[in-house]
Design an enzyme around this catalytic site. Structure first.
Site, short mmCIF file in Angstrom:
data_model
loop_
_atom_site.label_atom_id
_atom_site.label_comp_id
_atom_site.label_asym_id
_atom_site.label_seq_id
_atom_site.Cartn_x
_atom_site.Cartn_y
_atom_site.Cartn_z
N ASP A 1 3.66 64.93 22.93
CA ASP A 1 4.71 65.43 22.45
C ASP A 1 4.57 66.90 21.76
OD1 ASP A 1 3.14 64.63 20.43
OD2 ASP A 1 4.68 63.72 19.37
N GLU A 2 3.28 67.54 22.21
CA GLU A 2 3.25 68.94 21.60
C GLU A 2 2.18 69.54 22.64
OE1 GLU A 2 1.00 69.52 18.05
OE2 GLU A 2 0.59 67.21 18.13
N ASP B 1 6.67 71.33 19.41
CA ASP B 1 6.46 70.08 18.80
C ASP B 1 7.63 69.50 18.97
OD1 ASP B 1 5.28 67.76 17.77
OD2 ASP B 1 5.17 68.72 15.58
#
Length: 351
Positions: A103-104, A8
């Protein structure tokens, strides 16, 4: 036993802005829509979070909490380019990568030969490589199943990692608050606590039949997660089929005007998220979701060629009038279904 990593990125959008403009590093900043357009916050850096600014918060509320907040509209091409670079780094260690967003992502490194096969060392090396090549930090969680890896990635933020070994799982779950399980919001957690159920250890003592009767499918998920069961694979074939945004409410609502106001706040965030993956905003269907205070939910959608707020409000009002009854509403959501890539290609070729 599988080895799953959840990576993350830390304050991803804000971190890219601070990297590219060092003058922003020590002041509160947030990415989001304007107050005039009833925008919402996408992400905020840590100085802004100290004032209580959070993702999915209405911009107007964020500016009340932090009047000197620097609000940025976002540079999504820059975020997508950074995300592609991060994915390239992941691919050096495994082909089993399941992105959740820009983003993850989950990574299955069970059979990876890197770092002597140690998921802990692989996670550490990935994070260091991201920093070396992009000057961005990431946090990671390592566990034998997906949901625990995701929980673990949040336990040593920012720029850290947390490992839950197979031997650690029973003790970790015993005291894990149910609110930490993905999908259990504040309202659900409060209702569970009113029943004397606060931790996974409490659920472990419950009869599955009772949970199914009380909560339906949600009860089975609670029971399985509380036992450490999560049989979902890391799906590298996954294609994004929909985009959505929803809000779990601190208190149930019973008036349509309250629901309409929430939709007005949610819509700019849905529009922003869709623009990242579909700049032309062309879609297959759009719809709404209402979840009631008895844990039942309803979804209403229909074919619509392009994102349209007025149609969503009309659909929501129809759903509210026909399906709510006297029940309070505890969650409001908006979503769109994307066009199938092959069908979209055929449509383009046919023009």
């Amino acid at each position: 036993m599988r080895k799953i990593i959840h990576v993350d990125m830390d304050c991803f959008f804000a971190a890219v802005e601070m990297r590219d403009n060092p003058a922003l590093r020590d002041i509160p900043i947030a990415i989001g829509g304007s107050r005039e357009r009833r925008g919402v916050i996408s992400t905020a850096n840590y100085p802004a979070r100290q004032f209580g600014v959070r993702s999915a918060m209405p911009t107007a509320m964020a500016l009340k909490l932090c009047p000197h907040l620097t609000l940025l509209p976002g540079r999504f091409d820059a975020y997508k380019e950074a995300s592609r670079h991060v994915r390239d780094i992941f691919s050096r260690y495994t082909s089993l990568i399941e992105p959740l967003s820009l983003d993850e992502a989950w990574l299955d490194v069970t059979d990876s030969p890197h770092c002597y096969g140690s998921a802990t060392l692989i996670a550490r090396e990935i994070r260091q490589t991201i920093f070396n090549e992009l000057q961005l930090t990431a946090s990671a969680g390592v566990a034998p199943v997906k949901f625990l890896a995701k929980i673990a990635s949040d336990l040593n933020k920012p720029n850290g990692q947390y490992v839950i070994t197979p031997a650690d799982v029973p003790d970790f779950l015993k005291t894990l608050p149910l609110a930490k399980i993905p999908g259990v919001g504040k309202v659900s957690a409060a209702k569970l606590e009113n029943m004397g159920l606060r931790t996974c250890g409490d659920i472990q003592q419950c009869d599955l039949a009772m949970l199914l009767k009380r909560f339906g499918k949600f009860g089975r998920v609670l029971w399985e997660r509380s036992q450490g069961i999560d049989e979902r694979d890391v799906n590298s074939e996954r294609l994004r089929k929909s985009v959505g945004v929803e809000r779990t409410l601190a208190e149930d609502i019973h008036e349509w005007s309250d629901c309409e106001a929430i939709i007005e706040h949610l819509y700019p965030e849905l529009e922003r998220r869709l623009a990242i993956v579909k700049p032309d905003l062309l879609i297959a269907r759009q719809g709404v979701k209402l979840k009631f205070n008895d844990f039942q939910q309803t979804t209403q959608e229909h074919v619509w060629p392009q994102l349209n707020k007025e149609d969503l409000i009309t659909t929501a009002r129809k759903t509210w009038d026909e399906r709510r009854g006297e029940r309070g509403v505890r969650l409001v959501g908006l979503h769109v279904t994307l066009l199938d890539p092959q069908l979209e290609r055929q449509l383009v070729l046919g023009l």
